[in-house]
Motif scaffolding. Structure first.
Motif, mmCIF file in Angstrom:
data_model
loop_
_atom_site.group_PDB
_atom_site.id
_atom_site.type_symbol
_atom_site.label_atom_id
_atom_site.label_comp_id
_atom_site.label_asym_id
_atom_site.label_seq_id
_atom_site.Cartn_x
_atom_site.Cartn_y
_atom_site.Cartn_z
ATOM 1 N N ALA A 54 84.384 21.887 -24.263
ATOM 2 C CA ALA A 54 83.436 20.781 -24.152
ATOM 3 C C ALA A 54 82.686 20.808 -22.819
ATOM 4 C CB ALA A 54 84.154 19.446 -24.321
ATOM 5 N N MET A 55 83.270 21.461 -21.806
ATOM 6 C CA MET A 55 82.613 21.553 -20.495
ATOM 7 C C MET A 55 81.575 22.667 -20.447
ATOM 8 S SD MET A 55 85.697 20.931 -17.799
ATOM 9 C CE MET A 55 84.609 20.934 -16.368
ATOM 10 N N ARG A 56 81.728 23.645 -21.320
ATOM 11 C CA ARG A 56 80.870 24.832 -21.285
ATOM 12 C C ARG A 56 79.393 24.446 -21.391
ATOM 13 N NH1 ARG A 56 80.412 30.030 -21.398
ATOM 14 N NH2 ARG A 56 79.120 31.133 -22.883
ATOM 15 N N LEU A 57 78.631 24.920 -20.420
ATOM 16 C CA LEU A 57 77.186 24.707 -20.323
ATOM 17 C C LEU A 57 76.797 23.240 -20.137
ATOM 18 C CD1 LEU A 57 75.948 27.359 -22.901
ATOM 19 C CD2 LEU A 57 76.307 27.611 -20.428
ATOM 20 N N LYS A 58 77.698 22.467 -19.553
ATOM 21 C CA LYS A 58 77.402 21.073 -19.196
ATOM 22 C C LYS A 58 77.132 21.004 -17.696
ATOM 23 C CE LYS A 58 78.554 18.671 -22.936
ATOM 24 N NZ LYS A 58 77.821 18.626 -24.051
ATOM 25 N N LEU A 59 76.233 20.130 -17.326
ATOM 26 C CA LEU A 59 75.969 19.867 -15.922
ATOM 27 C C LEU A 59 77.049 18.947 -15.372
ATOM 28 C CD1 LEU A 59 72.140 19.263 -16.179
ATOM 29 C CD2 LEU A 59 73.271 21.266 -15.174
ATOM 30 N N ALA A 60 77.350 19.091 -14.090
ATOM 31 C CA ALA A 60 78.355 18.232 -13.464
ATOM 32 C C ALA A 60 77.987 16.756 -13.622
ATOM 33 C CB ALA A 60 78.515 18.597 -11.990
ATOM 34 N N SER A 61 76.707 16.438 -13.522
ATOM 35 C CA SER A 61 76.281 15.046 -13.686
ATOM 36 C C SER A 61 76.585 14.542 -15.093
ATOM 37 C CB SER A 61 74.792 14.896 -13.382
ATOM 38 O OG SER A 61 74.015 15.699 -14.259
ATOM 39 N N GLU A 62 76.511 15.420 -16.100
ATOM 40 C CA GLU A 62 76.835 15.035 -17.475
ATOM 41 C C GLU A 62 78.347 14.794 -17.635
ATOM 42 O OE1 GLU A 62 73.629 17.281 -20.258
ATOM 43 O OE2 GLU A 62 75.108 18.583 -19.289
ATOM 44 N N LEU A 63 79.131 15.378 -16.726
ATOM 45 C CA LEU A 63 80.589 15.198 -16.774
ATOM 46 C C LEU A 63 81.032 13.996 -15.956
ATOM 47 C CD1 LEU A 63 81.539 18.953 -16.443
ATOM 48 C CD2 LEU A 63 81.715 17.542 -18.500
ATOM 49 N N GLY A 64 80.074 13.262 -15.403
ATOM 50 C CA GLY A 64 80.400 12.034 -14.685
ATOM 51 C C GLY A 64 80.581 12.193 -13.192
ATOM 52 N N VAL A 65 80.192 13.331 -12.616
ATOM 53 C CA VAL A 65 80.313 13.510 -11.168
ATOM 54 C C VAL A 65 79.281 12.617 -10.491
ATOM 55 C CG1 VAL A 65 80.121 15.139 -9.251
ATOM 56 C CG2 VAL A 65 81.197 15.854 -11.404
ATOM 57 N N PRO A 66 79.729 11.721 -9.592
ATOM 58 C CA PRO A 66 78.793 10.827 -8.905
ATOM 59 C C PRO A 66 77.784 11.605 -8.056
ATOM 60 C CG PRO A 66 81.061 10.096 -8.580
ATOM 61 C CD PRO A 66 81.122 11.449 -9.218
ATOM 62 N N THR A 67 76.586 11.083 -7.933
ATOM 63 C CA THR A 67 75.507 11.730 -7.190
ATOM 64 C C THR A 67 75.921 12.073 -5.769
ATOM 65 O OG1 THR A 67 73.896 10.540 -8.523
ATOM 66 C CG2 THR A 67 73.094 11.488 -6.470
ATOM 67 N N GLU A 68 76.643 11.170 -5.095
ATOM 68 C CA GLU A 68 77.020 11.432 -3.706
ATOM 69 C C GLU A 68 77.983 12.619 -3.597
ATOM 70 O OE1 GLU A 68 79.682 8.051 -5.153
ATOM 71 O OE2 GLU A 68 77.550 8.502 -5.245
ATOM 72 N N HIS A 69 78.864 12.788 -4.578
ATOM 73 C CA HIS A 69 79.738 13.962 -4.578
ATOM 74 C C HIS A 69 78.943 15.216 -4.913
ATOM 75 C CE1 HIS A 69 83.264 11.656 -3.955
ATOM 76 N NE2 HIS A 69 83.416 11.226 -5.189
ATOM 77 N N LEU A 70 78.065 15.101 -5.870
ATOM 78 C CA LEU A 70 77.286 16.247 -6.327
ATOM 79 C C LEU A 70 76.437 16.824 -5.198
ATOM 80 C CD1 LEU A 70 76.623 18.032 -8.697
ATOM 81 C CD2 LEU A 70 74.954 16.353 -9.438
ATOM 82 N N SER A 71 75.784 15.986 -4.434
ATOM 83 C CA SER A 71 74.948 16.489 -3.340
ATOM 84 C C SER A 71 75.805 17.171 -2.277
ATOM 85 C CB SER A 71 74.092 15.376 -2.736
ATOM 86 O OG SER A 71 74.912 14.366 -2.180
#
Length: 111
Positions: A54-71
């Motif tokens: 289910a994670m394959r080819l998903k963006l981290a943001s689509e998996l619920g990673v908060p913007t502040e962590h992602l940056s």
């Protein structure tokens, strides 16, 4: 022929280690503003409350990673890519289910 069998066996063993490691492991690609998950192990999928498929080819943001962590993650991933060296960093993760935890991360560029 023997070399081919050895490579297949070692590749299979490496895949088994990857799949069954208790450490969160994955292969990703960077986009301009996100992280694309190519392949993740079971521990990583469990962290996101999903399955590796289910994670394959998903963006981290689509998996619920908060913007502040992602940056912050993108900054560290890019540093690893630019230096061609592994980068280690810690960050505070708040799952919303109890006290925040400090997670240690190592990002290693491929190749």
């Amino acid at each position: 022929i023997a070399l081919g069998k050895t490579l297949r066996r070692n590749g299979s063993e490496a895949q088994t280690v990857f799949d069954n490691s208790p450490l969160l492991m994955g292969l990703v690609e960077l986009t301009d503003h996100d992280i694309l998950h190519i392949s993740d192990n079971r521990a990583s999928a469990a962290f996101f409350s999903t399955t590796p498929g289910a994670m394959r080819l998903k963006l981290a943001s689509e998996l619920g990673v908060p913007t502040e962590h992602l940056s912050g993650w993108l900054k560290q991933y890019r540093r690893a890519f630019e230096t061609a060296e592994p980068v280690m960093f810690d960050y505070e993760h708040n799952s919303g289910h109890g006290e925040p935890r400090i997670l240690s991360v190592m990002v290693a560029p491929a190749g």
